[in-house]
Write a protein that holds these residues in place. Structure first.
Motif, PDB file in Angstrom:
ATOM      1  N   ALA A  56       9.561   1.800   0.858  1.00 32.05           N
ATOM      2  CA  ALA A  56      10.360   2.059  -0.337  1.00 32.05           C
ATOM      3  C   ALA A  56       9.921   3.364  -0.995  1.00 32.05           C
ATOM      4  O   ALA A  56       8.779   3.800  -0.866  1.00 32.05           O
ATOM      5  N   THR A  57      10.858   3.958  -1.720  1.00 32.83           N
ATOM      6  CA  THR A  57      10.590   5.133  -2.544  1.00 32.83           C
ATOM      7  C   THR A  57      10.278   4.669  -3.965  1.00 32.83           C
ATOM      8  O   THR A  57      10.921   3.750  -4.479  1.00 32.83           O
ATOM      9  N   ILE A  58       9.299   5.310  -4.593  1.00 29.60           N
ATOM     10  CA  ILE A  58       8.910   4.955  -5.958  1.00 29.60           C
ATOM     11  C   ILE A  58       9.317   6.089  -6.893  1.00 29.60           C
ATOM     12  O   ILE A  58       9.004   7.253  -6.665  1.00 29.60           O
ATOM     13  N   LYS A  59      10.048   5.733  -7.942  1.00 32.32           N
ATOM     14  CA  LYS A  59      10.436   6.704  -8.962  1.00 32.32           C
ATOM     15  C   LYS A  59      10.267   6.048 -10.321  1.00 32.32           C
ATOM     16  O   LYS A  59      11.124   5.287 -10.763  1.00 32.32           O
ATOM     17  N   GLY A  60       9.130   6.306 -10.951  1.00 31.38           N
ATOM     18  CA  GLY A  60       8.853   5.679 -12.235  1.00 31.38           C
ATOM     19  C   GLY A  60       8.740   4.179 -12.090  1.00 31.38           C
ATOM     20  O   GLY A  60       7.934   3.675 -11.300  1.00 31.38           O
ATOM     21  N   GLN A 117       0.835  -1.190   0.000  1.00 31.65           N
ATOM     22  CA  GLN A 117       0.000   0.000   0.000  1.00 31.65           C
ATOM     23  C   GLN A 117       0.874   1.246   0.000  1.00 31.65           C
ATOM     24  O   GLN A 117       2.065   1.181   0.320  1.00 31.65           O
ATOM     25  N   LEU A 118       0.279   2.375  -0.369  1.00 29.55           N
ATOM     26  CA  LEU A 118       0.986   3.655  -0.375  1.00 29.55           C
ATOM     27  C   LEU A 118       0.577   4.465   0.839  1.00 29.55           C
ATOM     28  O   LEU A 118      -0.604   4.511   1.204  1.00 29.55           O
ATOM     29  N   ASP A 119       1.550   5.146   1.484  1.00 26.40           N
ATOM     30  CA  ASP A 119       1.189   6.073   2.561  1.00 26.40           C
ATOM     31  C   ASP A 119       0.928   7.457   1.961  1.00 26.40           C
ATOM     32  O   ASP A 119       1.025   7.665   0.745  1.00 26.40           O
ATOM     33  N   ASP A 120       0.592   8.417   2.811  1.00 28.99           N
ATOM     34  CA  ASP A 120       0.219   9.756   2.319  1.00 28.99           C
ATOM     35  C   ASP A 120       1.326  10.420   1.505  1.00 28.99           C
ATOM     36  O   ASP A 120       1.044  11.031   0.467  1.00 28.99           O
ATOM     37  N   PRO A 121       2.617  10.336   1.912  1.00 27.01           N
ATOM     38  CA  PRO A 121       3.668  10.953   1.079  1.00 27.01           C
ATOM     39  C   PRO A 121       3.951  10.187  -0.217  1.00 27.01           C
ATOM     40  O   PRO A 121       4.760  10.636  -1.026  1.00 27.01           O
ATOM     41  N   GLY A 122       3.314   9.009  -0.373  1.00 22.38           N
ATOM     42  CA  GLY A 122       3.518   8.255  -1.600  1.00 22.38           C
ATOM     43  C   GLY A 122       4.597   7.189  -1.525  1.00 22.38           C
ATOM     44  O   GLY A 122       5.009   6.650  -2.551  1.00 22.38           O
ATOM     45  N   ARG A 123       5.080   6.883  -0.310  1.00 20.91           N
ATOM     46  CA  ARG A 123       6.032   5.782  -0.163  1.00 20.91           C
ATOM     47  C   ARG A 123       5.273   4.460  -0.137  1.00 20.91           C
ATOM     48  O   ARG A 123       4.123   4.391   0.292  1.00 20.91           O
ATOM     49  N   LEU A 124       5.944   3.411  -0.592  1.00 22.85           N
ATOM     50  CA  LEU A 124       5.351   2.084  -0.590  1.00 22.85           C
ATOM     51  C   LEU A 124       5.607   1.416   0.760  1.00 22.85           C
ATOM     52  O   LEU A 124       6.732   1.427   1.266  1.00 22.85           O
ATOM     53  N   ILE A 125       4.559   0.853   1.333  1.00 23.51           N
ATOM     54  CA  ILE A 125       4.682   0.066   2.565  1.00 23.51           C
ATOM     55  C   ILE A 125       4.402  -1.388   2.208  1.00 23.51           C
ATOM     56  O   ILE A 125       3.345  -1.714   1.668  1.00 23.51           O
ATOM     57  N   GLN A 126       5.370  -2.255   2.485  1.00 22.96           N
ATOM     58  CA  GLN A 126       5.250  -3.674   2.147  1.00 22.96           C
ATOM     59  C   GLN A 126       5.296  -4.501   3.418  1.00 22.96           C
ATOM     60  O   GLN A 126       6.214  -4.358   4.228  1.00 22.96           O
ATOM     61  N   SER A 127       4.297  -5.372   3.596  1.00 20.78           N
ATOM     62  CA  SER A 127       4.286  -6.312   4.715  1.00 20.78           C
ATOM     63  C   SER A 127       4.225  -7.729   4.163  1.00 20.78           C
ATOM     64  O   SER A 127       3.308  -8.056   3.393  1.00 20.78           O
ATOM     65  N   THR A 128       5.199  -8.545   4.556  1.00 18.99           N
ATOM     66  CA  THR A 128       5.264  -9.931   4.111  1.00 18.99           C
ATOM     67  C   THR A 128       5.111 -10.837   5.321  1.00 18.99           C
ATOM     68  O   THR A 128       5.821 -10.669   6.309  1.00 18.99           O
ATOM     69  N   SER A 129       4.172 -11.794   5.242  1.00 15.56           N
ATOM     70  CA  SER A 129       3.948 -12.722   6.354  1.00 15.56           C
ATOM     71  C   SER A 129       4.118 -14.151   5.876  1.00 15.56           C
ATOM     72  O   SER A 129       3.573 -14.535   4.834  1.00 15.56           O
ATOM     73  N   PHE A 130       4.888 -14.932   6.636  1.00 16.12           N
ATOM     74  CA  PHE A 130       5.080 -16.351   6.337  1.00 16.12           C
ATOM     75  C   PHE A 130       5.631 -17.020   7.581  1.00 16.12           C
ATOM     76  O   PHE A 130       6.390 -16.411   8.342  1.00 16.12           O
ATOM     77  N   GLY A 131       5.197 -18.259   7.819  1.00 18.50           N
ATOM     78  CA  GLY A 131       5.727 -19.032   8.936  1.00 18.50           C
ATOM     79  C   GLY A 131       5.612 -18.334  10.274  1.00 18.50           C
ATOM     80  O   GLY A 131       6.480 -18.482  11.133  1.00 18.50           O
ATOM     81  N   GLY A 132       4.538 -17.565  10.483  1.00 17.40           N
ATOM     82  CA  GLY A 132       4.345 -16.875  11.751  1.00 17.40           C
ATOM     83  C   GLY A 132       5.144 -15.600  11.910  1.00 17.40           C
ATOM     84  O   GLY A 132       5.097 -14.966  12.968  1.00 17.40           O
ATOM     85  N   ARG A 133       5.891 -15.200  10.881  1.00 18.48           N
ATOM     86  CA  ARG A 133       6.685 -13.974  10.937  1.00 18.48           C
ATOM     87  C   ARG A 133       6.092 -12.939   9.998  1.00 18.48           C
ATOM     88  O   ARG A 133       5.547 -13.280   8.940  1.00 18.48           O
ATOM     89  N   THR A 134       6.197 -11.669  10.379  1.00 17.37           N
ATOM     90  CA  THR A 134       5.796 -10.570   9.497  1.00 17.37           C
ATOM     91  C   THR A 134       6.953  -9.581   9.402  1.00 17.37           C
ATOM     92  O   THR A 134       7.508  -9.157  10.417  1.00 17.37           O
TER      93      THR A 134
END
Length: 268
Positions: free
Chosen positions: A191-195, A169-186
């Protein structure tokens, strides 16, 4: 469970397509048509590979076994690359998907100083079949929640299977927020997006870049591979708007290749 050789045989056929070279920043450098034949000989006890490209001699290899830096999944997807990261040496790997009548392969190469130097995207379809061109790949295609199943194969051919969740998902300033969950871990990262470049830059010493490439391909790699630090190479393929596969080739802090993971995920 199929043997590694039986998984390899899922790739038999004549594959027509192209080799497209990109700079580390995603600039298209050149595109070369290709024809690759994988022919089973001696009742499929041997496989002959013949790669033909314009203005080059044909490359011919014969296989009677697979191993070393090469591992296959059940439906033929695979990765081949170096099994050890060494000082002052080039480094890289190919990660490849097989889906119905198409293959998508991507090679990531690093130079002798450890810097990402070149990417080659190889798009192929079985001769005599049709393939649809996918629209340009955008960050919005990835946003949302993806639920999947992962299969990890280790060097000794042990396997693990587990569920995964990926939220983008994107936050208000436009940075990407990534959450990965597997095997009970998150694990959450931003990240910054440029093109077409997504840069995970929280740690300046361990910057990881995702390049969005044609036909739904994405290439994830460190900008620089470093000794005594674990690392991974990842390639993704958005096969359909709600279906994606990712393959991850993992190395430990000694620079040893330890496992290969294939994630098949659907947008929910």
């Amino acid at each position: 469970m199929k043997s590694q050789w039986e998984c390899f045989l899922q790739n038999l056929g004549v594959w027509e397509g192209s080799f497209t070279n990109f700079s580390p920043q995603g600039t298209l450098l050149n595109d070369t048509p290709s024809r690759l034949s994988l022919e089973g000989l001696n009742n499929n006890q041997t496989v002959r590979l013949t790669l033909s490209r314009p203005e080059r001699d044909d490359m011919i290899r014969e296989f009677s076994s697979v191993g070393g830096g090469l591992l296959f999944f059940e439906k033929g997807s695979f990765s081949e690359g170096l099994i050890q990261l060494g000082p002052f040496s080039e480094f890289g790997a190919e990660l490849a998907f097989v889906h119905e009548n198409c293959r998508l392969r991507l090679v990531q190469l690093f130079d002798q100083t450890g810097n990402l130097s070149k990417l080659t995207l190889i798009r192929e379809h079985l001769a005599g079949t049709q393939t649809a061109e996918r629209p340009p790949f955008q960050i919005n295609d990835l946003l949302g929640e993806w639920q999947g199943q992962a299969v990890t194969i280790y060097r000794d051919l042990r396997t693990d299977t587990y569920s995964t969740t990926l939220k983008l998902q994107l936050d208000d300033p436009g940075r990407l927020i990534q959450s990965t969950s597997f095997g009970g871990r998150t694990i959450t990262s931003t990240a910054t997006i440029k093109g077409s470049i997504i840069l995970f830059d929280q740690d300046p010493q361990k910057q990881v870049q995702v390049l969005l490439l044609p036909d739904g391909a994405s290439a994830t790699s460190p900008l620089k591979v470093q000794l005594r630090q674990p690392l991974f190479l990842e390639v993704g393929w958005l096969i359909q708007p709600n279906l994606r596969q990712r393959m991850i080739r993992s190395y430990n802090e000694k620079g040893e290749w330890v496992s290969l993971t294939l994630v098949t995920e659907e947008k929910v």
